[in-house]
Structure formats: C-alpha cells, structure tokens
Design a protein around this motif. Structure first.
Motif, PDB file in Angstrom:
ATOM      1  N   UNK A  19       0.847  -1.187   0.000  1.00 31.18           N
ATOM      2  CA  UNK A  19       0.000   0.000   0.000  1.00 31.18           C
ATOM      3  C   UNK A  19       0.885   1.240   0.000  1.00 31.18           C
ATOM      4  N   UNK A  20       0.506   2.214  -0.792  1.00 35.66           N
ATOM      5  CA  UNK A  20       1.164   3.516  -0.805  1.00 35.66           C
ATOM      6  C   UNK A  20       0.135   4.553  -0.375  1.00 35.66           C
ATOM      7  N   UNK A  21       0.465   5.333   0.641  1.00 33.21           N
ATOM      8  CA  UNK A  21      -0.415   6.395   1.113  1.00 33.21           C
ATOM      9  C   UNK A  21       0.318   7.707   0.900  1.00 33.21           C
ATOM     10  N   UNK A  22      -0.295   8.621   0.150  1.00 33.24           N
ATOM     11  CA  UNK A  22       0.338   9.904  -0.095  1.00 33.24           C
ATOM     12  C   UNK A  22      -0.705  10.976  -0.351  1.00 33.24           C
ATOM     13  N   UNK A  23      -0.266  12.209  -0.298  1.00 33.60           N
ATOM     14  CA  UNK A  23      -1.157  13.341  -0.548  1.00 33.60           C
ATOM     15  C   UNK A  23      -1.209  13.666  -2.025  1.00 33.60           C
ATOM     16  N   UNK A  24      -2.143  14.532  -2.374  1.00 35.70           N
ATOM     17  CA  UNK A  24      -2.274  14.934  -3.766  1.00 35.70           C
ATOM     18  C   UNK A  24      -2.939  16.307  -3.836  1.00 35.70           C
ATOM     19  N   UNK A  25      -2.647  17.024  -4.897  1.00 37.83           N
ATOM     20  CA  UNK A  25      -3.304  18.308  -5.118  1.00 37.83           C
ATOM     21  C   UNK A  25      -4.641  18.120  -5.808  1.00 37.83           C
ATOM     22  N   UNK A  26      -4.730  17.077  -6.648  1.00 30.95           N
ATOM     23  CA  UNK A  26      -5.974  16.765  -7.345  1.00 30.95           C
ATOM     24  C   UNK A  26      -6.060  15.257  -7.568  1.00 30.95           C
ATOM     25  N   UNK A  27      -7.287  14.745  -7.536  1.00 28.02           N
ATOM     26  CA  UNK A  27      -7.551  13.356  -7.921  1.00 28.02           C
ATOM     27  C   UNK A  27      -8.775  13.387  -8.825  1.00 28.02           C
ATOM     28  N   UNK A  28      -8.704  12.623  -9.924  1.00 30.31           N
ATOM     29  CA  UNK A  28      -9.823  12.557 -10.866  1.00 30.31           C
ATOM     30  C   UNK A  28     -10.696  11.342 -10.564  1.00 30.31           C
ATOM     31  N   UNK A  29     -11.913  11.386 -11.057  1.00 33.30           N
ATOM     32  CA  UNK A  29     -12.881  10.311 -10.837  1.00 33.30           C
ATOM     33  C   UNK A  29     -12.406   8.966 -11.379  1.00 33.30           C
ATOM     34  N   UNK A  30     -11.492   8.976 -12.335  1.00 31.80           N
ATOM     35  CA  UNK A  30     -10.986   7.724 -12.891  1.00 31.80           C
ATOM     36  C   UNK A  30      -9.733   7.221 -12.186  1.00 31.80           C
ATOM     37  N   UNK A  31      -9.288   7.924 -11.128  1.00 31.41           N
ATOM     38  CA  UNK A  31      -8.105   7.500 -10.388  1.00 31.41           C
ATOM     39  C   UNK A  31      -6.815   8.182 -10.805  1.00 31.41           C
TER      40      UNK A  31
ATOM     41  N   UNK B 236      -1.623   7.836 -13.996  1.00 35.33           N
ATOM     42  CA  UNK B 236      -2.937   7.652 -14.615  1.00 35.33           C
ATOM     43  C   UNK B 236      -3.612   6.411 -14.053  1.00 35.33           C
ATOM     44  N   UNK B 237      -4.862   6.582 -13.601  1.00 35.82           N
ATOM     45  CA  UNK B 237      -5.674   5.476 -13.081  1.00 35.82           C
ATOM     46  C   UNK B 237      -4.929   4.653 -12.037  1.00 35.82           C
ATOM     47  N   UNK B 238      -4.312   5.343 -11.086  1.00 35.05           N
ATOM     48  CA  UNK B 238      -3.519   4.664 -10.064  1.00 35.05           C
ATOM     49  C   UNK B 238      -4.164   4.674  -8.675  1.00 35.05           C
ATOM     50  N   UNK B 239      -5.079   5.603  -8.422  1.00 33.02           N
ATOM     51  CA  UNK B 239      -5.659   5.761  -7.088  1.00 33.02           C
ATOM     52  C   UNK B 239      -6.805   4.772  -6.901  1.00 33.02           C
ATOM     53  N   UNK B 240      -6.816   4.101  -5.748  1.00 33.09           N
ATOM     54  CA  UNK B 240      -7.920   3.187  -5.461  1.00 33.09           C
ATOM     55  C   UNK B 240      -8.812   3.693  -4.330  1.00 33.09           C
ATOM     56  N   UNK B 241      -8.309   4.598  -3.496  1.00 31.31           N
ATOM     57  CA  UNK B 241      -9.139   5.161  -2.423  1.00 31.31           C
ATOM     58  C   UNK B 241      -8.703   6.601  -2.164  1.00 31.31           C
ATOM     59  N   UNK B 242      -9.689   7.451  -1.836  1.00 35.05           N
ATOM     60  CA  UNK B 242      -9.447   8.856  -1.474  1.00 35.05           C
ATOM     61  C   UNK B 242     -10.045   9.072  -0.093  1.00 35.05           C
ATOM     62  N   UNK B 243      -9.225   9.597   0.822  1.00 35.97           N
ATOM     63  CA  UNK B 243      -9.688   9.889   2.180  1.00 35.97           C
ATOM     64  C   UNK B 243      -9.478  11.378   2.430  1.00 35.97           C
ATOM     65  N   UNK B 244     -10.564  12.082   2.763  1.00 39.64           N
ATOM     66  CA  UNK B 244     -10.474  13.497   3.117  1.00 39.64           C
ATOM     67  C   UNK B 244     -11.080  13.683   4.506  1.00 39.64           C
ATOM     68  N   UNK B 245     -11.081  14.913   4.985  1.00 43.04           N
ATOM     69  CA  UNK B 245     -11.688  15.202   6.284  1.00 43.04           C
ATOM     70  C   UNK B 245     -13.210  15.113   6.222  1.00 43.04           C
ATOM     71  N   UNK B 246     -13.768  15.058   5.007  1.00 46.08           N
ATOM     72  CA  UNK B 246     -15.218  15.032   4.829  1.00 46.08           C
ATOM     73  C   UNK B 246     -15.778  13.661   4.453  1.00 46.08           C
ATOM     74  N   UNK B 247     -14.984  12.861   3.747  1.00 42.04           N
ATOM     75  CA  UNK B 247     -15.532  11.631   3.177  1.00 42.04           C
ATOM     76  C   UNK B 247     -14.438  10.668   2.739  1.00 42.04           C
TER      77      UNK B 247
END
Length: 172
Positions: free
Chosen positions: A50-62, A116-127
């Motif tokens: 697992x890789x956990x890192x921050x991002x400035x933007x994430x798209x709906x396709x990962x 491209x298409x690498x993100x499988x989960x997004x965790x924010x303070x809201x959701x």
C-alpha cells in the motif's frame, strides 16, 4: 524509516526524525532506518502493498496530480511517480477542497499527472471514496460526522455514486 510513530509531544521533538512533509515524528519500537536507495529498491521492486500519499488533485478515474503547479517553483517530483507506478494499492489522503474552497476531487485533473488510473481510495476530512476498478468512477463509502451526501456533492467536482453500505467515518 519503517515504523513511523505518532507526532511527538511539544518539547520532545527530534529534528532528525521527520516525515516527507518535514514534520517531526517519533519511531515505534522496532523501527528501522535506511537510505533512500534502499527505500526506492523496496518501492521499485514491488515490495510495498500500500502507498499512502497526498495529492493536489484526484480525478474520478483514479488519475492524480501531486507534484507541480504551473508557474510555481518546485524542486522536483520526488518519489511520487515511483510510488504510484509500483503496482501497490494507492490511497490518497488530502483536504477535500483547496484554500479557496475549490474541489480537489475532480472529473479530470487540470494539473500535470503524477499517475494515470492509479488511485484506489481517497480519504479526506469530509468523506472516503473508492475508485471503481478500471477507473470507472467514484463510490462514496463513508461520511464524516456532520456531513451529508448533498454537502459532499457540493464540495466535490466529480460525479459519484453512493454505496448501499454508506457508513460514518471512524474517529480515533
């Protein structure tokens, strides 16, 4: 460092123990220290699940953008491209909106892509969102206390479905 502990108490910081964000951290019992060459050998060799890192933007396709804002001076992209290209599961943790209140979860990234298409989960303070396999869109799986589906739709710049098992984010 493998075995990063919690942030230190005020007054007991060790300025030699810092994370990638230059914040002081502590070491858990049994932690190990090694050079960047070893860490990148672990990453490039596919030894991280697992890789956990921050991002400035994430798209709906990962897709994700986390290293460059056009017109801003940056020292380089760091190891993010290696991390997201390693084949490990990529989890992005970030604030839901930028300082101006604009969404950071978008239909398409407007900044240069880290992967491209690498993100499988997004965790924010809201959701919390999962990205469907093959980059087929987002599914809202958890809400922070005080948030609603509508408040998340307002703060998110991408379409998403809502999980039948939608739950509350756990607080620690």
């Amino acid at each position: 460092m493998l075995g990063v502990g919690p942030f230190p108490r005020s007054g007991s910081e060790d300025c030699d123990l810092i994370n990638a964000g230059k914040q002081t951290v502590t070491a858990l019992p049994g932690a190990s220290f090694f050079g960047a060459d070893t860490s990148f050998a672990m990453i490039r060799g596919g030894h991280c699940d697992v890789t956990v890192l921050g991002s400035m933007q994430v798209a709906a396709n990962g897709d994700m953008s986390n290293y460059l804002i056009p017109g801003k001076l940056v020292k380089g992209m760091g190891g993010a491209m290696d991390l997201v290209a390693s084949g490990s599961r990529v989890v992005v943790t970030m604030e839901h909106t930028d300082r101006n209140g604009s969404p950071k979860i978008l239909q398409e990234c407007s900044l240069p892509l880290t992967g491209q298409r690498v993100v499988s989960r997004i965790i924010t303070e809201k959701a919390v969102f999962d990205v469907r396999d093959g980059g087929r869109g987002l599914v809202l799986i958890e809400l922070a206390q005080g948030e609603t589906i509508e408040s998340i739709r307002t703060a998110t710049g991408a379409n998403f479905d809502v999980s039948d098992g939608l739950g509350l984010m756990r607080q620690s």
